[in-house]
Design an enzyme around this catalytic site. Sequence first.
Site, short mmCIF file in Angstrom:
data_model
loop_
_atom_site.label_atom_id
_atom_site.label_comp_id
_atom_site.label_asym_id
_atom_site.label_seq_id
_atom_site.Cartn_x
_atom_site.Cartn_y
_atom_site.Cartn_z
N ASP A 1 5.28 -2.92 3.01
CA ASP A 1 4.89 -1.53 3.26
C ASP A 1 4.61 -1.26 4.73
O ASP A 1 4.44 -0.11 5.12
CB ASP A 1 3.67 -1.15 2.41
CG ASP A 1 2.47 -2.07 2.60
OD1 ASP A 1 2.67 -3.29 2.68
OD2 ASP A 1 1.33 -1.56 2.65
N HIS A 2 4.62 -2.31 5.54
CA HIS A 2 4.36 -2.12 6.98
C HIS A 2 5.60 -2.30 7.86
O HIS A 2 5.53 -2.02 9.05
CB HIS A 2 3.26 -3.08 7.43
CG HIS A 2 1.91 -2.71 6.91
ND1 HIS A 2 0.95 -2.11 7.68
CD2 HIS A 2 1.39 -2.82 5.68
CE1 HIS A 2 -0.13 -1.89 6.94
NE2 HIS A 2 0.12 -2.31 5.72
#
Length: 249
Positions: free
Chosen positions: A65-66
């Site tokens: 998600d990063h």
Amino acid sequence: MSTKVFFLGTGAAIPVTRGLPCIALRVDSNIYLLDVGEGCQSRMFKAGLSPIKVKAVFVTHPHGDHYLGLFGLLQTMGLMDRKEALKLVVPKEVEEYIKVVVEKKLMRTVFPLELTVITSGEVYRDEKISVEAYPVQHGVEAYGFRVGIGKKSLCYTGDTMPCNTIVENCKGVDVLIHESTFTSEMSSEAHEEYHSTSKDAALTAIEAGVASLVLTHISARHSDEEVLRDALRFFSNTIVARDFSILYL
């Protein structure tokens, strides 16, 4: 220098009510990205930010998600005929992933990528900003960043549970952008998952002597009011970031 901080994605791992993590620093005409979750490039366009203006991308840790928004962003840069080299400052695992994607021609890049593997200390400097990395605690290799912009400074923790390295490396900054995945009612779960609560972030802000606190990486389980109330009990100069909110530094 004119500096704006664009919070393009302020949610946790599942984008139910908020986008995935991505912060854009615009210093004069230069743009720098702190994390690049999925959907980052579309949010950049919506915020009026051109991918061509991005000078460097900084990824805090190797959780999807990063960083999974990076590949679509690079593809778009190529389609927009970017020629300038792009600096990517990433953990070792993310560097290896990028190399595999490029070597197997799963993504076509027509401009140079300059990869730097993160270590503690200064990882980037140009005529506008300087960036120092420091380790945080998230169960994997993970870093926060302290950014110097002229006489101003900010710290971004990325994902982390409370740890002394944040206090040590963020002393006296103008803005501390701290993850706040949960409220203190869920502190046991937060720390088991190597995350922080709003209370944790507020106590860190006090100990580090920062001027202001911005809470981000908010779980969909919590409302803004719950998150803010949990922090304000301890640190008054606190705000909760929302997608597309802008901070003038």
